[in-house]
Every structure is written in structure tokens, then in C-alpha cells.
Design a protein around this motif. Structure first.
Motif, PDB file in Angstrom:
ATOM      1  N   ALA A 104       0.625  16.703  -0.538  1.00 11.32           N
ATOM      2  CA  ALA A 104       1.328  16.479   0.727  1.00 11.32           C
ATOM      3  C   ALA A 104       0.414  15.796   1.738  1.00 11.32           C
ATOM      4  CB  ALA A 104       1.846  17.803   1.274  1.00 11.32           C
ATOM      5  N   GLU A 105      -0.838  16.205   1.776  1.00 14.65           N
ATOM      6  CA  GLU A 105      -1.790  15.582   2.702  1.00 14.65           C
ATOM      7  C   GLU A 105      -2.057  14.135   2.317  1.00 14.65           C
ATOM      8  OE1 GLU A 105      -5.212  18.112   2.746  1.00 14.65           O
ATOM      9  OE2 GLU A 105      -4.179  19.683   3.864  1.00 14.65           O
ATOM     10  N   ALA A 106      -2.136  13.856   1.027  1.00 16.06           N
ATOM     11  CA  ALA A 106      -2.361  12.486   0.565  1.00 16.06           C
ATOM     12  C   ALA A 106      -1.206  11.581   0.956  1.00 16.06           C
ATOM     13  CB  ALA A 106      -2.564  12.468  -0.942  1.00 16.06           C
ATOM     14  N   ALA A 107      -0.012  12.119   0.958  1.00 15.22           N
ATOM     15  CA  ALA A 107       1.171  11.329   1.290  1.00 15.22           C
ATOM     16  C   ALA A 107       1.206  10.931   2.763  1.00 15.22           C
ATOM     17  CB  ALA A 107       2.436  12.104   0.914  1.00 15.22           C
ATOM     18  N   GLU A 108       0.358  11.528   3.571  1.00 16.70           N
ATOM     19  CA  GLU A 108       0.332  11.208   4.999  1.00 16.70           C
ATOM     20  C   GLU A 108      -0.255   9.827   5.274  1.00 16.70           C
ATOM     21  OE1 GLU A 108      -1.578  14.432   7.027  1.00 16.70           O
ATOM     22  OE2 GLU A 108      -0.051  15.867   6.396  1.00 16.70           O
ATOM     23  N   GLU A 109      -1.004   9.269   4.344  1.00 19.45           N
ATOM     24  CA  GLU A 109      -1.567   7.917   4.483  1.00 19.45           C
ATOM     25  C   GLU A 109      -0.499   6.944   3.982  1.00 19.45           C
ATOM     26  OE1 GLU A 109      -3.802   4.914   5.512  1.00 19.45           O
ATOM     27  OE2 GLU A 109      -4.625   6.908   5.748  1.00 19.45           O
ATOM     28  N   PRO A 110       0.232   6.264   4.871  1.00 16.34           N
ATOM     29  CA  PRO A 110       1.410   5.505   4.462  1.00 16.34           C
ATOM     30  C   PRO A 110       1.150   4.315   3.535  1.00 16.34           C
ATOM     31  CG  PRO A 110       0.887   5.074   6.753  1.00 16.34           C
ATOM     32  CD  PRO A 110      -0.020   6.181   6.294  1.00 16.34           C
ATOM     33  N   ASP A 111       0.018   3.648   3.684  1.00 11.21           N
ATOM     34  CA  ASP A 111      -0.224   2.437   2.898  1.00 11.21           C
ATOM     35  C   ASP A 111      -1.225   2.638   1.776  1.00 11.21           C
ATOM     36  OD1 ASP A 111       1.556   0.930   4.438  1.00 11.21           O
ATOM     37  OD2 ASP A 111       0.011   0.555   5.942  1.00 11.21           O
ATOM     38  N   ALA A 112      -1.460   3.852   1.370  1.00  9.53           N
ATOM     39  CA  ALA A 112      -2.462   4.130   0.350  1.00  9.53           C
ATOM     40  C   ALA A 112      -2.000   3.668  -1.030  1.00  9.53           C
ATOM     41  CB  ALA A 112      -2.767   5.619   0.305  1.00  9.53           C
ATOM     42  N   LEU A 113      -2.963   3.316  -1.838  1.00  2.52           N
ATOM     43  CA  LEU A 113      -2.722   3.019  -3.250  1.00  2.52           C
ATOM     44  C   LEU A 113      -2.984   4.322  -3.988  1.00  2.52           C
ATOM     45  CD1 LEU A 113      -2.240   1.004  -5.570  1.00  2.52           C
ATOM     46  CD2 LEU A 113      -4.716   0.661  -5.615  1.00  2.52           C
ATOM     47  N   ARG A 114      -1.926   5.018  -4.383  1.00  2.00           N
ATOM     48  CA  ARG A 114      -2.035   6.344  -4.986  1.00  2.00           C
ATOM     49  C   ARG A 114      -1.958   6.245  -6.505  1.00  2.00           C
ATOM     50  NH1 ARG A 114       1.399   6.688  -0.680  1.00  2.00           N
ATOM     51  NH2 ARG A 114       0.580   7.888   1.040  1.00  2.00           N
ATOM     52  N   LEU A 115      -3.006   6.712  -7.176  1.00  5.23           N
ATOM     53  CA  LEU A 115      -3.073   6.627  -8.630  1.00  5.23           C
ATOM     54  C   LEU A 115      -3.394   7.978  -9.241  1.00  5.23           C
ATOM     55  CD1 LEU A 115      -5.236   3.378  -8.829  1.00  5.23           C
ATOM     56  CD2 LEU A 115      -2.748   3.545  -8.991  1.00  5.23           C
ATOM     57  N   VAL A 116      -2.749   8.271 -10.366  1.00 12.38           N
ATOM     58  CA  VAL A 116      -3.056   9.465 -11.132  1.00 12.38           C
ATOM     59  C   VAL A 116      -3.281   9.035 -12.580  1.00 12.38           C
ATOM     60  CG1 VAL A 116      -0.603  10.070 -11.407  1.00 12.38           C
ATOM     61  CG2 VAL A 116      -2.350  11.780 -11.836  1.00 12.38           C
ATOM     62  N   PRO A 117      -4.531   9.063 -13.061  1.00  8.93           N
ATOM     63  CA  PRO A 117      -4.794   8.721 -14.457  1.00  8.93           C
ATOM     64  C   PRO A 117      -4.153   9.759 -15.377  1.00  8.93           C
ATOM     65  CG  PRO A 117      -6.814   8.702 -13.157  1.00  8.93           C
ATOM     66  CD  PRO A 117      -5.758   9.335 -12.319  1.00  8.93           C
ATOM     67  N   ALA A 118      -3.521   9.277 -16.445  1.00  5.75           N
ATOM     68  CA  ALA A 118      -2.850  10.177 -17.384  1.00  5.75           C
ATOM     69  C   ALA A 118      -2.995   9.632 -18.800  1.00  5.75           C
ATOM     70  CB  ALA A 118      -1.383  10.324 -17.023  1.00  5.75           C
ATOM     71  N   ALA A 153      -2.221  -2.057 -11.971  1.00  2.04           N
ATOM     72  CA  ALA A 153      -1.992  -1.336 -10.717  1.00  2.04           C
ATOM     73  C   ALA A 153      -2.909  -1.837  -9.605  1.00  2.04           C
ATOM     74  CB  ALA A 153      -2.194   0.160 -10.928  1.00  2.04           C
ATOM     75  N   LEU A 154      -4.078  -2.356  -9.978  1.00  2.28           N
ATOM     76  CA  LEU A 154      -5.043  -2.835  -8.983  1.00  2.28           C
ATOM     77  C   LEU A 154      -4.821  -4.295  -8.580  1.00  2.28           C
ATOM     78  CD1 LEU A 154      -8.320  -1.198 -10.304  1.00  2.28           C
ATOM     79  CD2 LEU A 154      -6.906  -0.476  -8.372  1.00  2.28           C
ATOM     80  N   THR A 155      -3.930  -4.989  -9.238  1.00  2.00           N
ATOM     81  CA  THR A 155      -3.671  -6.390  -8.917  1.00  2.00           C
ATOM     82  C   THR A 155      -3.244  -6.525  -7.456  1.00  2.00           C
ATOM     83  OG1 THR A 155      -3.020  -6.860 -11.183  1.00  2.00           O
ATOM     84  CG2 THR A 155      -2.285  -8.419  -9.504  1.00  2.00           C
ATOM     85  N   GLY A 156      -3.962  -7.319  -6.716  1.00  2.00           N
ATOM     86  CA  GLY A 156      -3.644  -7.557  -5.317  1.00  2.00           C
ATOM     87  C   GLY A 156      -4.112  -6.462  -4.368  1.00  2.00           C
ATOM     88  N   TRP A 157      -4.739  -5.433  -4.901  1.00  2.00           N
ATOM     89  CA  TRP A 157      -5.154  -4.308  -4.066  1.00  2.00           C
ATOM     90  C   TRP A 157      -6.128  -4.724  -2.967  1.00  2.00           C
ATOM     91  CZ3 TRP A 157     -10.196  -1.900  -4.501  1.00  2.00           C
ATOM     92  CH2 TRP A 157     -10.360  -0.824  -3.630  1.00  2.00           C
ATOM     93  N   GLY A 158      -7.116  -5.519  -3.294  1.00  2.00           N
ATOM     94  CA  GLY A 158      -8.127  -5.907  -2.309  1.00  2.00           C
ATOM     95  C   GLY A 158      -7.570  -6.713  -1.154  1.00  2.00           C
ATOM     96  N   GLN A 159      -6.613  -7.581  -1.424  1.00  2.00           N
ATOM     97  CA  GLN A 159      -6.039  -8.399  -0.362  1.00  2.00           C
ATOM     98  C   GLN A 159      -5.174  -7.566   0.580  1.00  2.00           C
ATOM     99  OE1 GLN A 159      -5.756  -9.235  -3.659  1.00  2.00           O
ATOM    100  NE2 GLN A 159      -7.273 -10.853  -3.701  1.00  2.00           N
ATOM    101  N   ALA A 160      -4.568  -6.524   0.070  1.00  2.00           N
ATOM    102  CA  ALA A 160      -3.684  -5.697   0.885  1.00  2.00           C
ATOM    103  C   ALA A 160      -4.451  -4.683   1.731  1.00  2.00           C
ATOM    104  CB  ALA A 160      -2.677  -4.975  -0.014  1.00  2.00           C
ATOM    105  N   ARG A 161      -5.729  -4.498   1.433  1.00  2.00           N
ATOM    106  CA  ARG A 161      -6.580  -3.559   2.165  1.00  2.00           C
ATOM    107  C   ARG A 161      -5.977  -2.154   2.203  1.00  2.00           C
ATOM    108  NH1 ARG A 161     -10.696  -6.197   4.901  1.00  2.00           N
ATOM    109  NH2 ARG A 161     -10.377  -8.411   5.135  1.00  2.00           N
TER     110      ARG A 161
END
Length: 70
Positions: free
Chosen positions: A5-19, A30-38
Motif C-alpha cells: 500500500a505504501e509503495a502504491a503511493e508513488e504514482p509514477d513508479a516503475l513497480r516490478l516483482v520478479p517471479a 519492462a525497462l524499455t524507456g524507463w530512463g527517459q520517463a524518469r
């Protein structure tokens, strides 16, 4: 649950769960374009041997994307 729930408070986060199982997307995709979007990265780390299917489902429901590392 509280941490998710606390993690969801960051609206623009790139949220990943390795499985290891289930429907996942390659980490590189999943990381494609990540750096440009900051976007702030949030990566869940779990026990040795992987998360349970229920834990991955809970993370996905909280806005995380299941990714494979291999």
C-alpha cells in the motif's frame, strides 16, 4: 500488505516483482524507456526460492508487474 500500500503511493513508479512462475514479462522489456520517463523504480525482493503465487497475485493487484530475470 502495508508495504504494498505504501509503495502504491508513488504514482509514477516503475513497480516490478520478479517471479519464477506464472505470467511474466522479461525484465529487459519492462525497462524499455524507463530512463527517459524518469520513473522511480520499486522492486520487491522476496525469499530465496521465489514468492508464492498468492504473493505475486497480491503484488500485481497492487500495481506491480511480474517480470522474469532470465
Amino acid at each position: 500488505e502495508k508495504a504494498l500500500a505504501e509503495a502504491a503511493e508513488e504514482p509514477d513508479a516503475l513497480r516490478l516483482v520478479p517471479a519464477l512462475t506464472g505470467r511474466t514479462r522479461p525484465l529487459a522489456a519492462a525497462l524499455t524507456g524507463w530512463g527517459q520517463a524518469r520513473r522511480v523504480p520499486q522492486v520487491l525482493t522476496g525469499p530465496e526460492g521465489d514468492f508464492t503465487e498468492a504473493e505475486v497475485a497480491q503484488a500485481v493487484a497492487a500495481g506491480f508487474e511480474a517480470v522474469s530475470l532470465g
